[in-house]
Design an enzyme around this catalytic site. Structure first.
Site, short mmCIF file in Angstrom:
data_model
loop_
_atom_site.label_atom_id
_atom_site.label_comp_id
_atom_site.label_asym_id
_atom_site.label_seq_id
_atom_site.Cartn_x
_atom_site.Cartn_y
_atom_site.Cartn_z
N ASN A 1 0.97 -1.36 -0.02
CA ASN A 1 0.06 -0.01 -0.01
C ASN A 1 0.91 1.25 0.04
OD1 ASN A 1 -2.30 -1.20 0.09
ND2 ASN A 1 -2.68 -1.11 2.26
N ASP B 1 9.63 2.79 3.53
CA ASP B 1 8.25 2.19 4.02
C ASP B 1 8.51 0.84 4.44
OD1 ASP B 1 5.75 1.51 4.67
OD2 ASP B 1 4.84 1.78 2.83
O1 DOR Z 1 2.36 -1.63 2.36
C1 DOR Z 1 2.26 -0.89 3.45
N1 DOR Z 1 2.57 -1.58 4.82
N2 DOR Z 1 1.84 0.24 3.38
C2 DOR Z 1 1.50 0.81 4.39
O2 DOR Z 1 0.97 1.96 4.47
C3 DOR Z 1 1.55 0.08 5.88
C4 DOR Z 1 2.43 -0.91 5.89
C5 DOR Z 1 2.49 -1.87 6.96
O3 DOR Z 1 2.53 -1.42 8.12
O4 DOR Z 1 2.53 -3.00 6.99
#
Ligand code: DOR
Length: 406
Positions: free
Chosen positions: A252, A279
């Site tokens: 995400n 991320d």
């Molecule tokens: O891919 C993602 N993983 N996007 C996010 O915004 C949160 C994150 C997660 O905490 O796993």
């Protein structure tokens, strides 16, 4: 604590030259030619030395989800990736909504003495999407708030949160996702919330950092806002969104289209993008199978960005250093990201020509989840130094090149 590094090619966003660099009491003390000091020294002949990286967006999952990652494994993974500072997201269990949880993270990170951390607080209390009273009880040194992992659906709540952040000098980091629209169209969902948050930031005057920007339209909106004088707005992009397209690995925001990748790279080239944020989102294999979004990315970020941005000819190494070190450090108010006396002694030694084949099983992170396994990238981190002290080095390198001159 002293350390001398001799013979490296030093590159930051302002210089590229062959110099020795001497660090003392945690800081860069001197940069010059043929320096001699009676201390530990590193023979870095033929290698490149950069300011260590600052990750503006990482998940270390501690407390609560330590089967996916904890502050120790996350810290070791960060150092292996060349990072000495990480800005941690608050989607832990409990959510980081009060000083007790934030202090737990800070104290544990300090005791581990691996990377330095800033722990973000949540925008809404326990991610409930509406309550903001906890923001009044945070210490002033909590400088960023975010509900990353979720968008803040109510515009009024985001507006009030920005007012509070502005009054305390905090940054609001936006995970721009209009949650009600995601199931219909995640592109529309990101674009709409990006526009909303830009308008709210312009109206309130709060500092807004848009994280993991992934669409062409969102990038265009940020460019336009900046061109219109909105100097309270910054943004980052991830290594995966600038290197992958037409790929359904679950993350995400999702991996987008080729034209989005091109737009993000254009944003990097023209200065719309301030920073690369990994991320880093470690998950177990079982959680990935059940659909958890995320990529364990902190160990591969440099190799991917070096390969897809510098080797591909889009930017030079000085610009990459700005994106991975100087700019995120500036946003977070750190004395890092430049090779100049007085800055923190946080540097990395890299072999830019070494080809590396990515393999999730080799990660020191607990999260082995990567779509990059099997991919070849250029650039190996050989040594990561924080505050003038060696925190990570490859075995081969340590044996051959570190001497004691005392
Ligand atoms: O891919 C993602 N993983 N996007 C996010 O915004 C949160 C994150 C997660 O905490 O796993």
């Amino acid at each position: 604590m002293e350390l001398l590094i001799k013979g490296a090619h030093l590159i930051d966003g302002h210089h590229a030259f062959n110099r020795d660099i001497y660090m003392k009491d945690g800081k860069i003390e001197e940069i010059g030619e043929d320096l001699e000091y009676d201390c530990h020294w590193v023979d870095a002949d033929g290698l490149v030395l950069l300011p260590a990286f600052v990750d503006i967006h990482a998940h270390f999952r501690d407390p609560g989800f330590t089967h996916k990652e904890d502050l120790m494994t996350g810290g070791m993974a960060a150092l292996k990736g060349g990072f000495t500072f990480v800005n941690l997201m608050g989607n832990t269990n409990p959510v980081c909504s009060n000083m007790e949880t934030i202090r737990y993270v800070r104290d544990k990170a300090r005791d581990l003495d691996l990377v330095q951390v800033h722990q973000c607080a949540s925008i809404t209390d326990s991610f409930d999407g509406k309550t903001l009273a906890h923001l009044d009880d945070l210490d002033n040194d909590v400088i960023m708030i975010t509900d990353d992992g979720k968008g803040v659906t109510s515009p009024l709540t985001m507006y009030r949160a920005m007012e509070k952040a502005r009054d305390k000098g905090r940054i609001v980091m936006a995970h721009a996702e209009e949650m009600e629209l995601t199931e219909i169209d995640y592109r529309l969902s990101e674009n709409l919330e990006t526009v909303r948050d830009i308008y709210l930031a312009k109206h309130t005057g709060a500092r807004l950092h848009l994280t993991h920007v992934s669409t062409r339209e969102a990038m265009d909106e940020i460019r336009r806002a900046k061109a219109g004088g909105a100097d309270n707005i910054t943004c980052d992009v991830t290594p995966h969104h600038i290197s992958l397209w037409d790929n359904d690995y679950r993350v995400n925001p999702p991996i987008r289209e080729k034209e989005d990748v091109e737009a993000l790279i254009e944003g990097i080239r023209d200065g719309t993008v301030d920073a690369i944020g990994t991320d880093h989102a470690p998950h177990t294999q079982e959680d990935k199978k059940e659909g958890s979004p995320g990529i364990s990315g902190i160990e591969t970020a440099f190799g991917i960005c070096h390969t897809y941005l510098v080797k591909a000819g889009h930017i030079d190494m000085g610009q990459l250093v700005k994106l991975m070190s100087e700019n995120p450090a500036r946003i977070l108010g750190l004395n890092k990201g430049r090779l100049q006396s007085g800055y923190d002694g946080d540097v990395v030694l890299v072999d830019l020509e070494k080809e590396m084949e990515i393999n999730g099983d080799d990660f020191v992170s607990k999260g082995k989840n990567t779509p990059f396994s099997g991919m070849k990238v250029k650039g190996e981190i050989l040594m990561t130094i924080r505050g003038g002290s060696i925190k990570y080095l490859t075995k081969e390198y340590g044996k051959e090149r570190v001497y004691d001159n005392r």
